[in-house]
Design an enzyme around this catalytic site. Structure first.
Site, PDB file in Angstrom:
ATOM      1  N   GLU A 175       0.682   5.051  -5.926  1.00 36.72           N
ATOM      2  CA  GLU A 175       2.065   5.500  -6.119  1.00 36.72           C
ATOM      3  C   GLU A 175       2.467   6.532  -5.070  1.00 36.72           C
ATOM      4  O   GLU A 175       2.921   7.642  -5.386  1.00 36.72           O
ATOM      5  CB  GLU A 175       2.270   6.031  -7.539  1.00 36.72           C
ATOM      6  CG  GLU A 175       2.126   4.947  -8.589  1.00 36.72           C
ATOM      7  CD  GLU A 175       2.501   5.381 -10.001  1.00 36.72           C
ATOM      8  OE1 GLU A 175       2.872   6.562 -10.204  1.00 36.72           O
ATOM      9  OE2 GLU A 175       2.408   4.541 -10.910  1.00 36.72           O
ATOM     10  N   GLU A 306      -1.215  -1.706 -12.373  1.00 39.50           N
ATOM     11  CA  GLU A 306      -0.893  -0.942 -13.582  1.00 39.50           C
ATOM     12  C   GLU A 306       0.203  -1.686 -14.324  1.00 39.50           C
ATOM     13  O   GLU A 306       1.288  -1.918 -13.786  1.00 39.50           O
ATOM     14  CB  GLU A 306      -0.440   0.488 -13.260  1.00 39.50           C
ATOM     15  CG  GLU A 306      -1.536   1.388 -12.732  1.00 39.50           C
ATOM     16  CD  GLU A 306      -1.088   2.842 -12.562  1.00 39.50           C
ATOM     17  OE1 GLU A 306      -0.183   3.281 -13.310  1.00 39.50           O
ATOM     18  OE2 GLU A 306      -1.638   3.518 -11.681  1.00 39.50           O
TER      19      GLU A 306
END
Length: 506
Positions: A175, A306
């Site tokens: 991220e 994820e």
């Protein structure tokens, strides 16, 4: 009872459904590692080198293909050399992302690799781009995978491991648009090229380098990564710098500030959840279409490392630990996702549910007290177990030609989800009845091959809110389901909010 018809072409096998689409994720977050996987050698809970035996045994039944570690956001503040060597000499650290708790680094590289060996899972190590260095990540690869007599090899041997490990999957940060550095897409793309260049293949260990990709459908982020290794319409193969691009997609039915309860929800909440889960197909299609433009031969994989439901934490628990219950509704979110994954197996090569133990949409919930030590398998756990037959099987064309819909916010929501695969003379069909109130007769219209034997399993509950607890661990658990022969194939009755698998011997 309403009826649906699902046509399955048993003689038209397509893309291979990689077993790695059933991957898992274990972050240093709440009680996922400490108290979940790891209790320490001195715990009264049975363990192997501090790793809980009951957790390992439960997860081995899922044939876990890979495990991602140490994060997540945690990965970009984790310095691996603090987690090797004698435990008494390891410095502690502060987990600033998840609860601001202090950790003693007793679960580090060797412990993670021991866990993977116990599980029979391939390691997926996520490196530190946000606060680390190229050298630090490069040396971690060397420490783990190199033979011979290099500085990192000598250090590994001094810490008790002579032979290198096989570590196929390597994440280049996490991220990077957010907790991994708040970088611009182009800035991270340059870093990804640089880091990947120094992540070397040592000996027979060939790395599969995964660039940290977008949130949801941020196609601009994906395109920046594609431009870093390819060009639009140029006809050249992408540069072999990194081998995959990831993205993250969570099923959040409410807002980030008020996500809703895992077990207390109404019909509108239920339908909002199903709609958000179904949205993962739109996102995968968007990323895949963009990647097809830059990489028409599909040399670069798409990785959803994820995914899962995200609810408000259970009352009375640390808000930074993301501990939530897991109901029949969550199981249907999982079954929906897998149907989508199977349909896109030609581009989607890996997925990792967040997370394996005690965090978000977990497989297992544990009691880590020495006087307790209990373990609960969640409804989602059972979907993973029932779907094992899809691992490395070839996807079959499935057409819901007579289904059911529900008008949700002006959109016709499909209430029947299905997928199928074939391997070694057997086919496995997965079916979900997403209607929370009505049962459904499903006719499997089997074409192209004869089925000589069949059996079915069913996962359902009295309500979508039903969940497993230590007091009632099997409130949601699979049971056999009757199959009825008919001229077009088979008929199976699905109760409301239910998931089933049908196994066929061809």
């Amino acid at each position: 009872m309403p009826e649906a018809r699902v046509v399955i072409d048993l003689d038209v096998p397509g893309a291979t459904i990689s077993r790695h689409l059933y991957g898992h994720f274990a972050e240093h977050l709440g009680r996922c590692i400490y108290g979940g996987f790891y209790v320490g050698e001195d715990s009264a809970i049975p363990n192997v080198g501090g790793i809980r035996q009951d957790v390992v045994e439960a997860l081995r039944a899922l044939d876990i293909p890979n495990l991602r570690w140490p994060g997540g956001c945690f990965a970009d503040e984790y310095h691996w050399k603090d987690g090797i060597g004698p435990k008494a000499d390891r410095p502690s650290m502060v987990n600033t992302h998840w609860g601001d708790v202090e950790e003693n680094n007793h679960f580090g590289t060797h412990e993670f690799m021991a866990l993977c060996e116990l599980l029979g899972a391939a390691p997926y190590v996520n490196g530190n781009v946000g606060s680390g260095t190229v050298r630090e990540m490069s040396e971690w690869v060397e420490y783990l995978t190199r033979e011979g007599d290099s500085p990192m090899v000598r250090q590994r041997k001094a810490n008790g491991r002579d032979e290198p490990w096989r570590v196929p999957f390597w994440g280049i940060g996490n991220e990077a648009w957010g907790c991994g550095g708040n970088l611009r897409a182009e800035a991270y793309a340059d870093l990804a090229r640089r880091y990947a260049t120094f992540l070397k293949d040592h000996g027979g260990n060939k790395l599969y380098r995964i660039a940290a990709g977008a949130a949801d459908d941020d196609l601009a982020w994906t395109e920046a990564l594609l431009k870093a290794v390819s060009c639009l319409g140029c006809g050249r193969e992408p540069k072999n710098i990194f081998q995959a691009i990831s993205f993250h997609y969570y099923t959040v039915a409410g807002t980030w500030g008020n996500k809703g309860s895992a077990t207390s929800f109404d019909l509108d909440d239920y339908y909002r959840t199903v709609a958000k889960a179904q949205g993962v197909e739109r996102v995968i299609r968007a990323h895949s279409a963009l990647m097809d433009a830059y990489d028409p031969d599909r040399k670069i994989g798409l990785v959803l490392d994820e995914w899962g439901t995200w609810w408000d934490v259970e009352p009375g628990t640390n808000p930074g630990f993301l501990y939530q219950q897991n109901a029949m509704r969550d199981a249907l979110v999982a079954s929906l996702h897998f149907d989508v994954f199977h349909r896109h197996a030609e581009r989607l090569v890996m997925a990792n549910i967040a997370q394996t133990v005690n965090v978000l949409q977990a497989m297992l919930l544990t009691d880590d007290s020495d006087t307790g030590g209990g373990l609960v398998r969640t409804p989602t756990y059972h979907v993973f177990e029932m779907n094992k037959g899809h691992h490395d099987a070839r996807a079959l064309p499935v057409h819901v030609v007579e289904g059911r819909t529900y008008d949700f916010d002006g959109t016709a929501m499909e209430l029947v989800s299905a997928s199928a695969s074939v391997k070694d003379g057997r086919a496995l069909v997965s079916l979900s009845n997403l209607d929370p109130s009505s049962g459904l007769d499903v006719v499997l219209d089997l074409r192209g091959a004869a089925s000589w034997e069949s059996s079915g399993r069913l996962l359902t509950a009295s309500t979508p809110q039903t969940h497993n607890t230590a007091a009632d661990p099997d409130a949601v658990a699979p049971v056999p389901v009757a199959l009825e022969r008919e001229p077009r194939g088979l008929r199976v009755t699905l109760p409301p909010h239910s998931f089933a698998t049908v196994s066929l011997v061809l």
